[in-house]
Scaffold this motif. Structure first.
Motif, short mmCIF file in Angstrom:
data_model
loop_
_atom_site.label_atom_id
_atom_site.label_comp_id
_atom_site.label_asym_id
_atom_site.label_seq_id
_atom_site.Cartn_x
_atom_site.Cartn_y
_atom_site.Cartn_z
N ALA A 176 1.02 -1.27 0.08
CA ALA A 176 0.05 -0.24 0.20
C ALA A 176 1.10 0.88 0.01
O ALA A 176 0.76 2.56 -0.54
CB ALA A 176 -1.10 0.04 0.91
N ILE A 177 2.24 1.42 0.76
CA ILE A 177 2.47 2.06 0.66
C ILE A 177 3.67 2.79 -0.41
O ILE A 177 3.73 3.76 -0.44
CB ILE A 177 3.96 1.95 2.12
N ASP A 178 3.95 1.33 -1.06
CA ASP A 178 4.53 1.37 -2.09
C ASP A 178 3.76 2.34 -3.63
O ASP A 178 4.52 3.20 -3.74
CB ASP A 178 5.13 0.60 -2.76
N ALA A 179 2.19 2.13 -3.61
CA ALA A 179 1.76 1.91 -4.84
C ALA A 179 1.20 3.61 -3.83
O ALA A 179 1.11 4.43 -5.07
CB ALA A 179 0.19 1.48 -4.50
N LEU A 180 1.06 4.06 -2.84
CA LEU A 180 1.48 5.32 -2.35
C LEU A 180 2.39 6.41 -3.46
O LEU A 180 1.69 7.25 -4.02
CB LEU A 180 0.67 5.44 -1.08
N THR A 181 3.53 5.68 -3.16
CA THR A 181 4.87 6.62 -3.80
C THR A 181 4.72 6.90 -4.44
O THR A 181 5.17 7.33 -5.14
CB THR A 181 5.92 6.52 -2.13
N ARG A 182 4.23 5.43 -5.75
CA ARG A 182 4.33 5.27 -6.79
C ARG A 182 3.39 6.55 -7.42
O ARG A 182 3.93 7.37 -8.61
CB ARG A 182 4.06 4.00 -7.39
N SER A 183 2.28 6.60 -7.02
CA SER A 183 1.46 7.20 -7.62
C SER A 183 1.97 8.88 -7.53
O SER A 183 1.48 9.35 -8.22
CB SER A 183 0.14 7.14 -6.69
N ALA A 184 1.90 8.78 -6.70
CA ALA A 184 2.32 10.63 -6.06
C ALA A 184 3.42 10.94 -6.54
O ALA A 184 3.21 11.86 -7.33
CB ALA A 184 3.11 10.34 -4.19
N ARG B 285 -13.64 0.00 -6.29
CA ARG B 285 -14.43 -0.11 -6.11
C ARG B 285 -14.78 -1.84 -5.92
O ARG B 285 -15.20 -2.71 -5.58
CB ARG B 285 -16.25 0.40 -6.73
N GLU B 286 -13.79 -2.02 -7.06
CA GLU B 286 -13.79 -3.44 -7.19
C GLU B 286 -13.69 -4.69 -6.09
O GLU B 286 -14.21 -5.40 -5.84
CB GLU B 286 -13.27 -4.25 -9.02
N ALA B 287 -12.25 -3.55 -5.66
CA ALA B 287 -11.21 -4.50 -4.49
C ALA B 287 -12.35 -3.94 -3.52
O ALA B 287 -11.83 -5.39 -2.97
CB ALA B 287 -10.51 -3.42 -4.51
N ILE B 288 -13.28 -3.43 -2.72
CA ILE B 288 -14.33 -3.90 -2.71
C ILE B 288 -14.77 -4.72 -2.10
O ILE B 288 -15.13 -5.99 -1.79
CB ILE B 288 -15.13 -2.61 -1.79
N ASN C 249 -21.43 16.81 -3.32
CA ASN C 249 -21.18 18.34 -2.66
C ASN C 249 -20.73 18.76 -1.35
O ASN C 249 -20.71 19.46 -1.18
CB ASN C 249 -22.67 18.79 -2.54
N MET C 250 -20.26 18.10 -1.16
CA MET C 250 -19.36 18.60 0.02
C MET C 250 -17.80 17.88 -0.19
O MET C 250 -17.49 18.56 0.89
CB MET C 250 -19.65 17.58 1.34
N ASP C 251 -17.00 17.43 -0.69
CA ASP C 251 -16.13 17.17 -1.32
C ASP C 251 -15.77 16.65 -2.70
O ASP C 251 -16.72 16.83 -3.39
CB ASP C 251 -15.56 15.59 -0.06
N SER C 252 -14.54 16.65 -3.21
CA SER C 252 -13.97 16.38 -4.76
C SER C 252 -13.19 15.05 -4.62
O SER C 252 -12.25 15.47 -4.89
CB SER C 252 -13.66 17.47 -5.01
N GLY C 253 -13.77 13.87 -4.10
CA GLY C 253 -12.87 13.07 -4.43
C GLY C 253 -11.59 12.58 -3.47
O GLY C 253 -11.29 13.47 -2.67
N MET C 254 -11.16 11.41 -3.13
CA MET C 254 -10.46 11.00 -2.65
C MET C 254 -8.96 11.31 -4.08
O MET C 254 -9.27 10.21 -4.89
CB MET C 254 -10.66 9.62 -2.22
N PHE C 255 -7.99 11.10 -2.57
CA PHE C 255 -6.44 11.42 -3.79
C PHE C 255 -6.56 10.15 -4.66
O PHE C 255 -6.23 8.76 -3.61
CB PHE C 255 -4.93 11.21 -2.86
N LEU C 256 -5.79 9.90 -5.61
CA LEU C 256 -5.61 8.84 -6.23
C LEU C 256 -4.74 8.10 -5.57
O LEU C 256 -4.93 6.88 -5.71
CB LEU C 256 -5.07 9.05 -7.72
N GLY C 257 -3.26 8.22 -5.73
CA GLY C 257 -2.68 7.24 -4.87
C GLY C 257 -3.57 6.79 -3.40
O GLY C 257 -3.24 5.80 -3.08
N LEU C 258 -4.25 7.67 -2.85
CA LEU C 258 -4.56 6.28 -1.93
C LEU C 258 -5.94 5.72 -1.83
O LEU C 258 -5.89 4.48 -1.56
CB LEU C 258 -5.51 7.84 -0.48
N GLN C 259 -6.37 5.79 -3.07
CA GLN C 259 -7.55 4.84 -3.19
C GLN C 259 -6.93 3.69 -3.90
O GLN C 259 -6.75 2.43 -4.18
CB GLN C 259 -8.14 4.97 -4.83
N GLN C 260 -5.44 3.48 -4.75
CA GLN C 260 -4.75 2.67 -5.56
C GLN C 260 -3.84 2.31 -4.23
O GLN C 260 -4.09 0.66 -4.25
CB GLN C 260 -3.58 3.61 -6.28
#
Ligand code: PLP
Length: 400
Positions: free
Chosen positions: A49-57, A75-78, A265-276
């Motif tokens: 997970a940490i590697d995916a975040l840093t790669r994405s960033a 959503r597929e992973a969930i 209407n409250m936020d604009s999505g989650m940072f891609l790296g976090l999702q990955q």
């Protein structure tokens, strides 16, 4: 000064938001406070997970706004996680909505379903956010007791006998925080049946199901749940990612659409790296969880020694990240007792009153501290007890 909105008049700043500032003020380099208060895992998330975040960033195209519904891969992973963990089939396109933790989901679900004056039914003791968010939305908060005499279960017969006609949402939280109570399949089924009969939404807040629990259950596995139930879940506790703010709500498409109407209407999505990263964490398998739970099992043994030294009584069947225990009868006021432990031994333990009046004789110890820290906390408390009660005859568990 500009007058604040009426809606905040009945809501206090979150207990930990205030108390942890005091705890920090007592911290010194020579004698740091040992914090056994909050359920924030101190163990590392999966390396993948940490590697995916840093790669994405590091990718130039990772930094834009994201889809309000989260990336399909998350959503597929969930969806896979729900299938393997709870044997629940969900549609990843329509029945899952990623959130920034389950806590924000409590607000979104409330805003999507509760009108001013509606009743919201919450557990006592229970997570304080159910009450405060309901009050912010102008709801009438009513409680149902988690009964110590039922090993902290719900007295479902008593609930059935109540007038529930004005209830719009019932919050349940199994495995339950702070008591560690796990619900059986029968109990969850009965609760879903009650929601169907009385036409209210039942929401299970389920972030603890993989911690010290051999049989994870989802309310969505119950018959008829698709008509009346939603479930909140998160990676905070089970995947050691509390600060990453990754969770989701799952259930019927129509209900998910209603929550999305609020959330988008409250936020604009989650940072891609976090999702990955979340996609990688959701691949954690049996070995990962066995190792995690081995650690918590060992810590629990030390935490039990603290409870015994303090003269507390407790149930042996608790799951989750905490130990919930009753203070000895000799203690008059548990909040003051907890403060004496904090000021005298520099060990912070959560007083049970913050979870409702059914918890006012209780305390909660977090397992989010190393065995060494828990052992040190126990030694400090013992030293304090010995200082205050120098003669063996005077040693009294309640006097810290
Ligand atoms: C019962 C319960 N629900 C929800 C939360 C919030 O968790 P998250 O980090 O997923 O927002 C907590 C955190 O302490 C909790 O104890």
């Amino acid at each position: 000064m500009i007058k604040t909105a009426n809606r905040i008049a009945n809501v206090e700043e979150y207990y930990f938001s205030k108390k942890l500032a005091e705890v920090r003020s007592l911290d010194t380099v020579e004698f740091p406070v040992i914090n056994l208060g909050i359920g924030s895992p101190d163990l590392a998330p999966a390396k993948a997970a940490i590697d995916a975040l840093t790669r994405s960033a590091q990718q130039a195209n990772s930094h834009g706004y994201q889809n309000y519904k989260g990336i399909p891969a998350l959503r597929e992973a969930i969806q896979k996680f729900y299938k393997t963990t709870y044997q629940v089939d969900l549609n990843s396109e329509t029945e899952i909505l990623p959130l920034m933790g389950s806590k924000e989901g409590i607000m979104h679900v409330t805003l999507a379903f509760v009108n001013e004056g509606d009743e919201v039914l919450i557990p006592n003791p229970g997570y304080p956010t159910y009450a405060s968010v309901s009050k912010l939305a102008g709801a009438q908060v009513t409680t149902y007791e988690m009964k110590e005499s039922l090993d902290w279960g719900i007295d479902i017969e008593a609930l059935k006998a109540r007038d529930l006609s004005r209830v719009k949402i019932m919050w349940v939280n199994f495995p339950h925080m702070p008591t560690g109570r796990i619900a059986s399949h029968t109990e969850l089924s009965e609760l879903v049946a009650l929601a169907r009969k009385n036409n209210f939404l039942i929401v299970n807040d389920n972030p603890y199901s993989l911690i010290l629990n051999d049989a994870p259950l989802s309310i969505l596995a119950m018959e008829g749940a698709e008509e009346v139930a939603l479930e909140l879940n998160s990676l905070s506790k089970s995947h050691n990612m509390a600060g990453w703010r990754i969770g989701w709500v799952a259930g019927n498409k129509n209900y998910i659409d209603a929550v999305l109407r609020v959330k988008s209407n409250m936020d604009s999505g989650m940072f891609l790296g976090l999702q990955q990263a979340a996609v990688e964490s959701l691949k954690n398998g049996v070995d990962w969880f066995n190792q995690l739970n081995d650690t918590y099992r060992k810590r629990k043994q030390v935490a039990i020694r603290i409870l015994e030294q303090l003269g507390c009584s407790y149930s042996k069947n608790q799951s989750g990240l905490f130990l919930w225990a009753k203070a000895p009868d000799t203690v008059n006021d548990v909040e003051t007792w907890i403060d004496k432990i904090l000021y005298g031994a520099k060990v912070f333990i959560t007083p049970g009153f913050i979870f409702g009046d059914a918890g006012k004789r209780h305390i909660r110890i977090s397992l989010c501290a190393t065995e060494e820290k828990l052992t040190e906390a126990n030694a400090r408390i013992k030293k304090r007890i010995d200082e205050l009660n120098p003669t063996p005859a005077g040693v009294h568990a309640g006097k810290v």
